[in-house]
Scaffold this motif. Structure first.
Motif, PDB file in Angstrom:
ATOM      1  N   ALA A 129       4.821  38.059  42.587  1.00  0.00           N
ATOM      2  CA  ALA A 129       5.321  38.434  41.260  1.00  0.00           C
ATOM      3  C   ALA A 129       4.224  38.263  40.217  1.00  0.00           C
ATOM      4  O   ALA A 129       4.093  39.066  39.276  1.00  0.00           O
ATOM      5  CB  ALA A 129       6.544  37.595  40.895  1.00  0.00           C
TER       6      ALA A 129
ATOM      7  N   THR B  36       7.845  44.613  40.758  1.00  0.00           N
ATOM      8  CA  THR B  36       8.609  43.374  40.757  1.00  0.00           C
ATOM      9  C   THR B  36       8.759  42.869  42.187  1.00  0.00           C
ATOM     10  O   THR B  36       8.793  43.646  43.143  1.00  0.00           O
ATOM     11  CB  THR B  36       9.996  43.561  40.135  1.00  0.00           C
ATOM     12  OG1 THR B  36      10.776  44.436  40.968  1.00  0.00           O
ATOM     13  CG2 THR B  36       9.905  44.140  38.743  1.00  0.00           C
TER      14      THR B  36
ATOM     15  N   THR C 248      11.874  39.475  38.111  1.00  0.00           N
ATOM     16  CA  THR C 248      10.815  39.278  39.099  1.00  0.00           C
ATOM     17  C   THR C 248      10.553  37.792  39.293  1.00  0.00           C
ATOM     18  O   THR C 248      10.827  36.973  38.415  1.00  0.00           O
ATOM     19  CB  THR C 248       9.524  40.016  38.681  1.00  0.00           C
ATOM     20  OG1 THR C 248       8.615  40.063  39.787  1.00  0.00           O
ATOM     21  CG2 THR C 248       8.854  39.363  37.488  1.00  0.00           C
TER      22      THR C 248
END
Length: 303
Positions: free
Chosen positions: A170, A179, A244
Motif C-alpha cells: 500500500a 490500492t 488501502t
C-alpha cells in the motif's frame, strides 16, 4: 456498483470462496481470468460465468512460481486488453502440530499462499503501473494469520505475511493509484465443515437449502462463500479508491476492520532495562494486560 470496464484475475477460483469472488466480479460487469490447479474446475467455472452472461477465460496452473503469475497476467492482457484487479485466493492446507510438521508441509503452504501472493502481485503491479490507470490488489488472508491457530504453523505464518505485504505494498504503490488490502473471510467451506460446533448446521443448510442459523452468521461471523463476495466487489470498485493498507474481515452478517500491530504499552527507565528490572516491572507494568492469541472456540447456539 458496476465494474464494466474492469478486468480481474482470481487465483484459486475453481470452487469455494474463489469461485464466489469470480462470479460476483463477473456479475458486476468485470471480465475475469479464472485460475485453478484442476483444469476441469477451471472449465466448469468459466462455463458458469458465461452461462450467467459474464465474460471469463481460464488458466489451469499451480500458483506459486513466477511462470504461473506471468501466465495469468498475460491471459488478462491478451484476452481482455488490460488488468485492473487481482484477487490472490489460491491456497492449500497441510495442518500438523509443530513437532509433527515436515519441511515439505511447511514449504508447500508457504509456497502457494505467501510466495504465490508475491509473484502474482508483482506481475499484476508491473502491468498496472505500465497502464498508468491505477488498480486493485486484494490479498486473501485469514483469522489464523491475525490470531494464530492450533496446528497451522505454516498457514498462520503465510497469512500473517500476506497482511504484512498488504501494508507494505500500500505504501509502495500509492503513487501509482494502486490500492492494496487484505481480506479476512470466514465462510462455510470444506475446512469449516470439520469443526464440530459448525458441522451439523452446515450439513443441514446444504441438505435443505435453509440459511445458516443466526448465531453462526452473527456471533461467529460465518456464512456462505457468497456472503464474502460483496467485499471483493466493493474493494474492486471506484467506491474503494481511498481504501488501502487495511485488513478487512467479512463473514455471515459481520463486517470488521482488523487492528494492526501497535505498541500497546510503553515503559521507560533511566539507564535502560536489565533482566531484573524487567521482571520487577512486568506484572504491574506493560505485562499487566497481555494480548490474547488463538482463534476463539465457537460458542455455539446456546451461548
Amino acid at each position: 456498483m458496476r465494474l464494466d470496464d474492469k478486468v480481474a484475475i482470481v487465483t484459486g477460483s475453481g470452487r469455494g470462496l474463489g469461485l464466489a469472488y469470480a462470479e460476483a466480479l463477473a456479475a458486476a460487469g468485470a471480465a475475469v481470468v479464472v485460475n485453478d490447479l484442476d483444469p476441469a474446475a477451471v472449465d466448469a467455472a468459466v462455463a458458469r460465468i458465461a452461462g450467467a452472461g459474464g465474460r471469463a477465460t481460464g488458466v489451469a496452473a499451480r500458483v506459486g512460481g513466477r511462470e504461473t503469475a506471468e501466465a495469468l497476467a498475460d491471459a488478462a492482457i491478451d484476452r481482455f486488453g488490460r488488468l485492473d484487479v487481482l484477487v490472490t485466493n489460491a491456497g492449500v492446507l497441510r495442518d500438523r502440530v509443530l513437532w509433527k510438521m515436515t519441511d515439505e508441509d511447511f514449504d508447500e503452504v508457504v509456497r502457494v499462499h505467501l510466495r504465490g501472493t508475491f509473484t502474482c502481485a508483482r506481475a499484476a503491479a508491473v502491468r498496472m503501473r505500465a497502464q498508468g490507470q491505477g488498480g486493485r490488489l486484494i490479498l486473501i488472508s485469514s483469522p489464523a494469520g491475525q490470531r494464530g491457530n492450533f496446528g497451522q504453523t505454516n498457514y498462520a505464518a503465510a497469512k500473517a505475511g500476506i497482511a504484512a505485504m498488504a501494508r507494505t505494498w500500500a505504501l509502495e504503490l500509492a503513487r501509482s493509484d494502486i490500492t492494496v488490502n487484505a481480506v479476512v473471510p470466514v465462510a462455510a467451506t470444506e475446512m469449516t465443515k470439520t469443526i464440530p460446533a459448525f458441522a451439523p448446521a452446515i450439513e443441514e443448510s446444504e441438505r435443505t437449502g435453509a440459511p445458516l442459523p443466526g448465531w453462526m452468521r452473527r456471533d461467529e461471523g460465518l456464512g456462505t462463500p457468497g456472503d464474502a463476495a460483496g467485499l471483493i466487489v466493493f474493494l474492486a470498485s471506484d467506491a474503494a479508491k481511498d481504501v488501502t493498507g487495511q485488513a478487512i474481515g467479512v463473514g455471515g452478517d459481520r463486517l470488521t476492520l482488523w487492528g494492526h500491530p501497535y505498541e500497546k504499552a510503553v515503559a521507560f527507565r533511566d539507564g535502560g532495562w536489565s533482566a531484573e528490572a524487567i521482571a520487577a516491572a512486568w506484572p504491574d507494568g506493560i505485562g499487566a494486560e497481555p494480548e490474547p492469541y488463538g482463534i476463539p472456540a465457537p460458542k455455539g447456539p446456546e451461548a
